[in-house]
Design an enzyme around this catalytic site. Structure first.
Site, PDB file in Angstrom:
ATOM      1  N   TRP A 131       0.810  -1.226   0.000  1.00 45.39           N
ATOM      2  CA  TRP A 131       0.000   0.000   0.000  1.00 45.39           C
ATOM      3  C   TRP A 131       0.846   1.279   0.000  1.00 45.39           C
ATOM      4  O   TRP A 131       0.333   2.356  -0.240  1.00 45.39           O
ATOM      5  CB  TRP A 131      -0.863  -0.002   1.277  1.00 45.39           C
ATOM      6  CG  TRP A 131      -0.021  -0.388   2.465  1.00 45.39           C
ATOM      7  CD1 TRP A 131       0.120  -1.642   2.979  1.00 45.39           C
ATOM      8  CD2 TRP A 131       0.866   0.453   3.217  1.00 45.39           C
ATOM      9  NE1 TRP A 131       1.046  -1.644   4.011  1.00 45.39           N
ATOM     10  CE2 TRP A 131       1.517  -0.359   4.176  1.00 45.39           C
ATOM     11  CE3 TRP A 131       1.169   1.816   3.178  1.00 45.39           C
ATOM     12  CZ2 TRP A 131       2.446   0.140   5.081  1.00 45.39           C
ATOM     13  CZ3 TRP A 131       2.099   2.310   4.072  1.00 45.39           C
ATOM     14  CH2 TRP A 131       2.724   1.477   5.007  1.00 45.39           C
ATOM     15  N   SER A 208       6.496  -7.344   3.116  1.00 48.97           N
ATOM     16  CA  SER A 208       7.222  -7.737   4.331  1.00 48.97           C
ATOM     17  C   SER A 208       7.956  -9.063   4.128  1.00 48.97           C
ATOM     18  O   SER A 208       7.658  -9.807   3.187  1.00 48.97           O
ATOM     19  CB  SER A 208       6.218  -7.890   5.474  1.00 48.97           C
ATOM     20  OG  SER A 208       5.328  -8.946   5.164  1.00 48.97           O
ATOM     21  N   GLU A 229      11.058  -7.820  -3.129  1.00 51.18           N
ATOM     22  CA  GLU A 229      11.512  -6.502  -2.657  1.00 51.18           C
ATOM     23  C   GLU A 229      10.953  -6.342  -1.251  1.00 51.18           C
ATOM     24  O   GLU A 229       9.761  -6.081  -1.086  1.00 51.18           O
ATOM     25  CB  GLU A 229      10.958  -5.388  -3.563  1.00 51.18           C
ATOM     26  CG  GLU A 229      11.404  -5.459  -5.000  1.00 51.18           C
ATOM     27  CD  GLU A 229      12.844  -5.026  -5.199  1.00 51.18           C
ATOM     28  OE1 GLU A 229      13.487  -4.598  -4.216  1.00 51.18           O
ATOM     29  OE2 GLU A 229      13.333  -5.140  -6.322  1.00 51.18           O
ATOM     30  N   CYS A 263      10.388   1.615   2.309  1.00 50.45           N
ATOM     31  CA  CYS A 263      11.422   0.600   2.522  1.00 50.45           C
ATOM     32  C   CYS A 263      12.811   1.248   2.565  1.00 50.45           C
ATOM     33  O   CYS A 263      13.663   0.846   3.341  1.00 50.45           O
ATOM     34  CB  CYS A 263      11.352  -0.457   1.430  1.00 50.45           C
ATOM     35  SG  CYS A 263      11.310   0.233  -0.218  1.00 50.45           S
TER      36      CYS A 263
END
Ligand code: NAP
Length: 476
Positions: A131, A208, A229, A263
């Protein structure tokens, strides 16, 4: 109903979506597989024209796209607009360059005949996306794979269904054939079934470690290609010769952008002792200027987090870090607004046993470490399970480049803010995942690098031994 748009600024339920049925999934797989067969014989120039039209359509609908994303996951409207424009840039880039990048390559060989590697499509690809950048995450997989000729099935995050559907609709309205990217409101079992389906050839996941491990396990069991990723705890190293005005300006942005939910946010600031106090003081000062409010308004500079759950989880992590000895030098106070706001917070004295030392905090919490040498800075940067990105600030860019070579991450930016552009590979090592997105490396993620060895007649001399003579390549 699992898929919902809830505005994190005011907690209003905006829209709910029906779950995808198994029949819808089967129909989608069939359509995508049929399109793969069409793409195989289609001139890539056709898809290039279509992808340029996708970029145009994204720009045409940019206001609606940006507002939808802001209402759905809370990011500042200015940041949502930037994300939408980046999507158009990515689409244009792959429309312009993919044909050249995918051209067959000649191989010098001792074999009999002419050897070439042809880069061809493989089939339907599953993509599972988060998201935090609802559009960019989609487009950085979609644009290259569309050019390759791999149709895609999308499972987006359960809290960003409106953004996912809107972007998928915009792509189709721009003229991409139905099935090029189909957004489905799938459950985890349906994702597994899709990966296992014989028509699907790979899966790309951004998210995650928990989600990545599950999806990669299913891919492994079914012998499918995967790219992951995942998370990051990117270090931001400040050497004592750095320009502290530049550092101050970049550091707070690098933690607070997207409300710290990125991230590649700088999550660990590793600062030389001579400039440590100055650094902490300026970070505090910059954090204190942030103004929480409606992310649709221009004067708001601190956005809410994306969900109530995310905010509560971050608070739990912060409490745990403090209980384990971390010191709060700024923040960790409630913000008196109904939305999911989290006060930017600075932690120091996080020792190696503190959970905050090795656990990603996906929100506006900065951990600052004091070091006394370059070696110590590099060792601390590498003392982490993740290896996504890093930033290094130093007055000597050559020294910065040397430090960069010693850092165990997929990307390092020296005297720079982070860049995410279609020509630059994006991805990490260690528990940040594997594979790359964007650039030619990302374009090749789900490609069949097919060897075609062509001769007029077979070489009969060495057939008996089962060996092919090793000729001197230079004499060929
Ligand atoms: P997440 O829970 O793994 O969710 C990401 C996506 O995976 C969502 O669509 C989620 O669906 C789906 N998912 C999760 N578990 C799954 C399973 N077992 N089977 C199928 N699908 C599954 O990740 P998140 O916590 O929301 O996202 C933040 C994380 O992503 C952070 O760690 C961040 O660092 C990382 N991230 C990495 C990058 C990068 O490029 N390296 C970029 C952005 C974010 P539901 O929503 O339905 O659970």
């Amino acid at each position: 109903m699992a898929y919902k748009t809830i505005n994190p600024y005011n907690n209003e339920l905006v829209k709910e979506y029906d779950d995808t049925t198994d029949q819808e999934l089967q129909d989608t797989l069939e359509r995508a597989h049929d399109l793969y067969k069409t793409f195989k014989t289609q001139d890539i120039k056709e898809r290039s024209k279509m992808l340029h039209r996708v970029a145009d359509k994204i720009r045409e609908r940019s206001d609606e796209l940006a507002r939808t994303c802001t209402i759905e996951m809370g990011k500042l409207l200015v940041e949502a607009k930037g994300e939408v424009e980046l999507c158009a840039v990515i689409a244009d880039y792959f429309a312009d360059h993919a044909e050249e990048m995918l051209k067959p390559e000649k191989v010098e060989t001792s074999a009999n005949g002419k050897a070439e590697i042809h880069h061809q499509s493989t089939g339907v690809i599953m993509m599972v996306e988060p998201w935090n950048f609802p559009y960019y995450q989609m487009i950085r997989v979609f644009a290259p794979n569309f050019m390759v000729g791999n149709p895609m099935i999308l499972k987006h995050a359960s809290n960003t269904p409106s953004s996912a559907q809107l972007m998928a609709d915009v792509i189709e309205e721009a003229g991409a054939p139905k099935g090029s990217i189909t957004n489905l409101f799938m459950n985890y079992d349906q994702v597994s079934e899709t990966i296992a389906d014989s028509r699907v050839q790979g899966v790309a996941l951004t998210g995650s470690e928990r989600g990545g491990a599950t999806v990669a396990k299913t891919a492994g069991e079914n012998l499918k290609q995967s790219t992951l990723e995942l998370g990051g705890m990117d270090p931001f190293i400040v050497m004592d010769d750095a320009d502290m005005d530049d550092v101050a300006e970049i550091a707070w942005r690098s933690r607070i952008y997207n409300a710290g939910q990125e991230c590649t946010s700088s999550k660990r600031f590793i600062v030389m002792e001579d400039v440590y106090d100055d650094f902490v003081e300026r970070l505090k000062n910059n954090f204190s200027k942030l103004k929480p409010g409606d992310p649709l308004k221009d004067d708001t500079t601190l956005a809410p987090m994306n969900t109530k759950k995310a905010k509560e989880e971050l608070q739990d992590q912060l409490d745990e870090a403090i209980n384990a000895g971390a010191q709060v030098v700024y923040g960790n106070e409630p913000i008196d607004l109904p939305g999911q706001f989290f006060m930017p917070t600075i932690l120091t004295h996080v020792d190696k046993d503190n959970p905050a030392h090795k656990t990603e905090m996906f929100g506006p919490v900065a951990v600052v470490y004091k070091v006394s040498s370059e070696e110590e800075a590099i060792a601390l940067a590498n003392d982490n399970p993740y290896g996504l990105g890093a930033i290094v600030f130093t007055g000597d860019s050559q020294r910065g480049a040397e430090i960069a070579t010693k850092i165990e991450t997929g990307m390092v930016y020296v005297n720079n803010f982070r860049y995410s552009l279609p020509e630059l590979p994006f991805g990490g090592v260690k528990r940040s995942g594997y594979g790359r997105e964007m650039s030619r490396i990302g374009l090749m993620a789900f490609v069949n690098d097919k060897l075609i060895l062509t001769a007029d007649k077979p070489d009969m001399d060495n057939l008996a031994s089962g060996l092919v003579a090793s000729k001197n390549l230079d004499n060929k």
